[in-house]
Design a protein around this motif. Structure first.
Motif, PDB file in Angstrom:
ATOM      1  N   ARG A   1     -13.061   1.703   1.558  1.00 25.38           N
ATOM      2  CA  ARG A   1     -11.673   0.766   1.749  1.00 25.38           C
ATOM      3  C   ARG A   1     -11.598  -0.356   2.526  1.00 25.38           C
TER       4      ARG A   1
ATOM      5  N   ARG B   1       1.337  -1.362   0.528  1.00 20.29           N
ATOM      6  CA  ARG B   1      -0.066  -0.011   0.117  1.00 20.29           C
ATOM      7  C   ARG B   1       0.755   0.525  -0.182  1.00 20.29           C
TER       8      ARG B   1
ATOM      9  N   ASN C   1      -6.558  -4.980   1.747  1.00 21.08           N
ATOM     10  CA  ASN C   1      -6.031  -3.783   0.209  1.00 21.08           C
ATOM     11  C   ASN C   1      -7.622  -4.382  -0.337  1.00 21.08           C
TER      12      ASN C   1
ATOM     13  N   ASN D   1      -8.316  -1.637   4.706  1.00 19.19           N
ATOM     14  CA  ASN D   1      -7.141  -1.616   4.412  1.00 19.19           C
ATOM     15  C   ASN D   1      -6.205  -2.876   4.850  1.00 19.19           C
TER      16      ASN D   1
END
Length: 115
Positions: free
Chosen positions: A71, A28, A76, A73
């Motif tokens: 989203r 990321r 991802n 995280n």
């Protein structure tokens, strides 16, 4: 190298809902924004929604109040929750990611809304 894989498209009746997912490979680090675009037959690709690294979201006027992007995280993964779908939402939906000023695109997923 970044790879984006969309899923969740399909056929739905007007007024229905769908949730699209976009799984991104790789680190990321360097990602500044992720988003959704769509392209209907005979039309140019247009922005649907974007979310930047700070979590700020921007939506096209045509989808405000109906679509929500979010989203995860840890996974991802980017999502697009689409509610109150209309026939004019019919298009191929693409996931996009900007990393170190380079844009990456998924292969697209078809969304068809019947009237």
């Amino acid at each position: 190298q970044v790879q984006l894989v969309e899923s969740g498209g399909g056929l739905v009746q007007a007024g229905g809902s769908l949730r699209l997912s976009c799984a991104a490979s790789g680190s990321r680090i360097g990602i500044t924004a992720m988003g959704w675009y769509r392209q209907a037959p005979g039309k140019q690709r247009e922005l649907v929604a974007i979310i930047n690294i700070s979590g700020i979201t921007v939506y096209a006027d045509s989808v405000k109040g109906r679509f929500t992007t979010s989203r995860d995280n840890a996974k991802n993964t980017l999502y697009l929750q689409m509610n109150s779908l209309k026939p004019e939402d019919t298009a191929v939906y693409y996931c996009s990611l900007r990393k170190y000023s380079t844009d990456y695109w998924g292969q697209g997923t078809q969304v068809t809304v019947s009237s």
